[in-house]
Motif scaffolding. Structure first.
Motif, short mmCIF file in Angstrom:
data_model
loop_
_atom_site.label_atom_id
_atom_site.label_comp_id
_atom_site.label_asym_id
_atom_site.label_seq_id
_atom_site.Cartn_x
_atom_site.Cartn_y
_atom_site.Cartn_z
N PRO A 25 4.08 -16.42 -5.56
CA PRO A 25 4.09 -17.34 -6.71
C PRO A 25 3.15 -16.87 -7.82
O PRO A 25 2.20 -16.13 -7.56
CB PRO A 25 3.59 -18.67 -6.12
CG PRO A 25 3.68 -18.53 -4.66
CD PRO A 25 3.65 -17.08 -4.33
N PRO A 26 3.40 -17.31 -9.05
CA PRO A 26 2.56 -16.90 -10.19
C PRO A 26 1.07 -17.21 -9.98
O PRO A 26 0.23 -16.42 -10.39
CB PRO A 26 3.13 -17.70 -11.36
CG PRO A 26 4.54 -17.98 -10.99
CD PRO A 26 4.54 -18.12 -9.48
N SER A 27 0.77 -18.32 -9.33
CA SER A 27 -0.65 -18.65 -9.11
C SER A 27 -1.32 -17.62 -8.22
O SER A 27 -2.47 -17.24 -8.46
CB SER A 27 -0.78 -20.04 -8.49
OG SER A 27 -0.09 -20.12 -7.26
N ALA A 28 -0.62 -17.13 -7.22
CA ALA A 28 -1.18 -16.12 -6.33
C ALA A 28 -1.37 -14.80 -7.08
O ALA A 28 -2.36 -14.09 -6.87
CB ALA A 28 -0.27 -15.91 -5.11
N LYS A 29 -0.44 -14.47 -7.96
CA LYS A 29 -0.56 -13.25 -8.77
C LYS A 29 -1.78 -13.35 -9.68
O LYS A 29 -2.52 -12.38 -9.85
CB LYS A 29 0.69 -13.02 -9.59
CG LYS A 29 1.90 -12.68 -8.76
CD LYS A 29 3.13 -12.57 -9.63
CE LYS A 29 4.36 -12.40 -8.79
NZ LYS A 29 5.59 -12.45 -9.58
N LEU A 30 -1.98 -14.51 -10.28
CA LEU A 30 -3.12 -14.72 -11.17
C LEU A 30 -4.43 -14.60 -10.39
O LEU A 30 -5.37 -13.93 -10.85
CB LEU A 30 -3.03 -16.09 -11.85
CG LEU A 30 -4.20 -16.48 -12.75
CD1 LEU A 30 -4.39 -15.48 -13.88
CD2 LEU A 30 -3.99 -17.89 -13.29
N VAL A 31 -4.49 -15.22 -9.23
CA VAL A 31 -5.71 -15.14 -8.41
C VAL A 31 -5.97 -13.69 -8.01
O VAL A 31 -7.11 -13.22 -8.08
CB VAL A 31 -5.59 -16.06 -7.17
CG1 VAL A 31 -6.70 -15.77 -6.18
CG2 VAL A 31 -5.62 -17.52 -7.59
N ALA A 32 -4.94 -12.95 -7.64
CA ALA A 32 -5.10 -11.55 -7.27
C ALA A 32 -5.63 -10.74 -8.45
O ALA A 32 -6.52 -9.89 -8.30
CB ALA A 32 -3.78 -10.97 -6.78
N LYS A 33 -5.11 -11.00 -9.63
CA LYS A 33 -5.55 -10.26 -10.81
C LYS A 33 -7.00 -10.59 -11.16
O LYS A 33 -7.77 -9.71 -11.52
CB LYS A 33 -4.62 -10.57 -12.00
CG LYS A 33 -4.65 -9.54 -13.06
CD LYS A 33 -4.23 -8.20 -12.50
CE LYS A 33 -4.20 -7.15 -13.57
NZ LYS A 33 -4.04 -5.81 -13.02
N VAL A 34 -7.38 -11.86 -11.03
CA VAL A 34 -8.76 -12.25 -11.29
C VAL A 34 -9.70 -11.58 -10.29
O VAL A 34 -10.76 -11.09 -10.65
CB VAL A 34 -8.90 -13.79 -11.26
CG1 VAL A 34 -10.36 -14.22 -11.17
CG2 VAL A 34 -8.25 -14.40 -12.49
N LEU A 35 -9.28 -11.50 -9.03
CA LEU A 35 -10.10 -10.82 -8.03
C LEU A 35 -10.14 -9.31 -8.28
O LEU A 35 -11.10 -8.65 -7.91
CB LEU A 35 -9.57 -11.11 -6.62
CG LEU A 35 -9.85 -12.52 -6.10
CD1 LEU A 35 -9.13 -12.76 -4.78
CD2 LEU A 35 -11.34 -12.76 -5.95
N ASP A 36 -9.10 -8.79 -8.92
CA ASP A 36 -9.09 -7.37 -9.27
C ASP A 36 -10.16 -7.08 -10.32
O ASP A 36 -10.81 -6.04 -10.28
CB ASP A 36 -7.70 -6.98 -9.80
CG ASP A 36 -7.52 -5.49 -9.97
OD1 ASP A 36 -8.12 -4.71 -9.20
OD2 ASP A 36 -6.76 -5.10 -10.87
N TYR A 37 -10.37 -8.00 -11.24
CA TYR A 37 -11.37 -7.83 -12.30
C TYR A 37 -12.78 -8.18 -11.84
O TYR A 37 -13.76 -7.70 -12.39
CB TYR A 37 -11.03 -8.67 -13.52
CG TYR A 37 -9.86 -8.13 -14.31
CD1 TYR A 37 -9.90 -6.86 -14.88
CD2 TYR A 37 -8.72 -8.88 -14.47
CE1 TYR A 37 -8.83 -6.36 -15.60
CE2 TYR A 37 -7.63 -8.38 -15.19
CZ TYR A 37 -7.70 -7.13 -15.76
OH TYR A 37 -6.64 -6.63 -16.46
#
Length: 88
Positions: A25-37
């Motif tokens: 889901p988009p929320s999981a993608k966003l969380v993953a990207k935030v953790l990437d940064y």
């Protein structure tokens, strides 16, 4: 190896890295990207950073954990909190 081949190889590595996140889901993608940064964050810090409700962050983290995309460990400073970091 030419510059073009090197760029293509790097692009493939990035694409493979995010393959397990692609269908989430988009929320999981966003969380993953935030953790990437950010190296390591608590659930409340993720909610603050993403502007997502805590419940949505919990769901996103559970989906990411199912796919082995995030590592979770207990905080030494506060054992009630878990620290999350990206594993891909």
């Amino acid at each position: 190896m030419s510059t073009t081949e090197a760029v293509t190889a790097d692009d493939e590595e990035v694409a493979d890295r995010w393959e397990s996140v692609r269908d989430l889901p988009p929320s999981a993608k966003l969380v993953a990207k935030v953790l990437d940064y950010n190296d390591t964050l608590t659930q409340s810090e993720i909610a603050e950073e993403t502007l997502l409700p805590p419940r949505t962050v919990r769901y996103a983290l559970s989906r990411l954990e199912e796919e082995d995309v995030v590592d979770a460990r207990f905080s030494f400073a506060d054992a009630r909190k878990r620290l999350y970091s990206l594993a891909v």
